[in-house]
Design a protein around this motif. Structure first.
Motif, PDB file in Angstrom:
ATOM      1  N   PHE A 188       0.831  -1.204   0.000  1.00  0.00           N
ATOM      2  CA  PHE A 188       0.000   0.000   0.000  1.00  0.00           C
ATOM      3  C   PHE A 188       0.869   1.258   0.000  1.00  0.00           C
ATOM      4  CE2 PHE A 188      -2.388   3.333   2.254  1.00  0.00           C
ATOM      5  CZ  PHE A 188      -3.497   3.417   1.433  1.00  0.00           C
ATOM      6  N   LYS A 237      -4.155   5.842   8.640  1.00  0.00           N
ATOM      7  CA  LYS A 237      -4.552   5.273   7.351  1.00  0.00           C
ATOM      8  C   LYS A 237      -4.163   3.801   7.268  1.00  0.00           C
ATOM      9  CE  LYS A 237      -6.159   6.787   4.211  1.00  0.00           C
ATOM     10  NZ  LYS A 237      -7.578   6.726   3.746  1.00  0.00           N
ATOM     11  N   ILE A 265      -6.515   0.370   6.904  1.00  0.00           N
ATOM     12  CA  ILE A 265      -6.309  -0.704   5.926  1.00  0.00           C
ATOM     13  C   ILE A 265      -6.201  -2.049   6.648  1.00  0.00           C
ATOM     14  CG2 ILE A 265      -4.789  -1.606   4.127  1.00  0.00           C
ATOM     15  CD1 ILE A 265      -6.250   0.946   3.316  1.00  0.00           C
ATOM     16  N   THR A 302     -13.357   4.833   2.292  1.00  0.00           N
ATOM     17  CA  THR A 302     -12.080   4.728   1.604  1.00  0.00           C
ATOM     18  C   THR A 302     -12.245   5.190   0.166  1.00  0.00           C
ATOM     19  OG1 THR A 302     -12.592   2.410   1.108  1.00  0.00           O
ATOM     20  CG2 THR A 302     -11.203   2.844   3.030  1.00  0.00           C
ATOM     21  N   GLU A 355      -9.719   3.769  -5.241  1.00  0.00           N
ATOM     22  CA  GLU A 355      -8.489   3.015  -5.487  1.00  0.00           C
ATOM     23  C   GLU A 355      -8.046   2.250  -4.240  1.00  0.00           C
ATOM     24  OE1 GLU A 355      -7.283   7.422  -4.912  1.00  0.00           O
ATOM     25  OE2 GLU A 355      -8.893   6.262  -5.856  1.00  0.00           O
ATOM     26  N   GLU A 356      -8.347   2.795  -3.048  1.00  0.00           N
ATOM     27  CA  GLU A 356      -8.032   2.081  -1.812  1.00  0.00           C
ATOM     28  C   GLU A 356      -8.941   0.871  -1.653  1.00  0.00           C
ATOM     29  OE1 GLU A 356      -6.535   6.007   0.740  1.00  0.00           O
ATOM     30  OE2 GLU A 356      -8.484   5.096   1.143  1.00  0.00           O
ATOM     31  N   GLU A 357     -10.211   1.040  -2.000  1.00  0.00           N
ATOM     32  CA  GLU A 357     -11.161  -0.067  -1.919  1.00  0.00           C
ATOM     33  C   GLU A 357     -10.742  -1.200  -2.853  1.00  0.00           C
ATOM     34  OE1 GLU A 357     -14.159  -2.578  -1.037  1.00  0.00           O
ATOM     35  OE2 GLU A 357     -13.599  -0.760   0.054  1.00  0.00           O
ATOM     36  N   ILE A 403      -7.788  -2.969  -1.196  1.00  0.00           N
ATOM     37  CA  ILE A 403      -8.218  -3.774  -0.048  1.00  0.00           C
ATOM     38  C   ILE A 403      -8.881  -5.067  -0.515  1.00  0.00           C
ATOM     39  CG2 ILE A 403      -9.837  -3.859   1.892  1.00  0.00           C
ATOM     40  CD1 ILE A 403      -9.333  -0.778   2.162  1.00  0.00           C
TER      41      ILE A 403
END
Length: 293
Positions: free
Chosen positions: A61, A107, A111, A134, A137-139, A142
């Motif tokens: 990440f 953050k 995550i 989130t 792009e973070e979703e 994950i």
């Protein structure tokens, strides 16, 4: 330990991301000349493997965050002999001690929470609810990492359970604890069952952030369900349609798909909507009544 060495107090590191704490004691009893331990918990392999795997995920990440390619995530393991987690084996993930890392630490803790929350089939033990939106792009990251973890472990039984405690707090300002016990989630079905659905409904609401709409279904006897069901939607016009129907008191006609797949050892149904329109002919449901179905 030589006679010249002195006992010092262990200090939990700054910028802690999360801790992994054994549910069982690693130490049975302490004596003046030593300890009596349980070998399988003294160096809990479940905590060790989960800690290192989560560390690897968080490093991946960080690679996507500008300016943090060289930021170090540290890990250490500790048995607490007194305090809140007395005799427990603890794995710790934390950022290197540098200033202005508070936001990044939070953050990474978020995550870590999302990963742990998605890969374990066991129900959470306490204070586990945490809502943190989130970025898309973070979703994606994950979900991809969670799927990789699940596919690797394939519903494996967890021999020695532990709790994951990301260093974030819920809306009630309580610490978060997720129980990692029982077994990991089963991989998704490769060929999930899919069925077409259609029907009439009344609008309940929608969530543009989650791309979902909620409907009260109407059965063939003109009875309306007392609880709405939720469908995912990828078309912005659906939100406008349901909003208009809600304002005007209109009836909706929908078509979609029901997907049944196995998650965490349980069959789950998810619904997605394809078309949504306001029923514009003479209302055949003038005499409907709100009844449970």
């Amino acid at each position: 330990m030589s006679k010249e060495q002195k006992w010092t107090q262990f200090e939990y590191p700054k910028n802690m991301i999360t801790t992994m704490i054994s549910l069982e004691d690693a130490i049975k009893s302490q004596y003046l000349n030593g300890i009596e331990c349980t070998p399988e918990n003294l160096a809990n392999p479940e905590i060790r493997d989960f800690t290192y795997h989560l560390k690897h995920i968080l490093y991946n990440f960080l690679e996507g965050i500008e300016g943090h390619n060289e930021t170090r995530i540290e890990s250490t393991f500790f048995i607490e002999t007194e305090g809140e987690h007395e005799n427990k084996y603890i794995g710790i993930l934390f950022l290197e001690d540098k200033p202005n890392h508070e936001a990044l630490t939070k953050k990474l803790a978020t995550i870590a929470y999302e990963i742990a929350h998605r890969v374990v089939a066991q129900t959470d033990i306490s204070n586990s609810s945490y809502t943190q939106h989130t970025l898309p792009e973070e979703e994606m990251f994950i979900q991809e990492q969670s799927d990789k973890f699940i596919n690797k472990n394939k519903g494996r039984n967890i021999k020695h359970g532990f709790s994951v405690s990301p260093k974030i707090k819920n809306a009630q300002n309580q610490e978060i604890n997720i129980c990692v016990n029982g077994k990991y989630c089963e991989p998704k079905s490769e060929n999930p069952d899919s069925n077409s659905i259609e029907g009439y409904a009344l609008p309940a609401g929608y969530d543009e952030y989650d791309n979902t709409i909620s409907l009260y279904s109407i059965d063939s006897d003109n009875k309306i369900s007392s609880k709405p069901f939720t469908l995912t939607s990828k078309h912005p016009d659906h939100f406008m349609t349901i909003a208009k129907a809600k304002i005007e008191g209109g009836i909706l006609y929908y078509t979609g798909e029901c997907l049944e797949e196995t998650k965490c050892g349980k069959k789950q149904k998810t619904y997605s909507i394809l078309t949504l329109s306001i029923y514009d002919e003479s209302d055949p449901l003038d005499n409907y009544s709100l009844q449970p179905t």
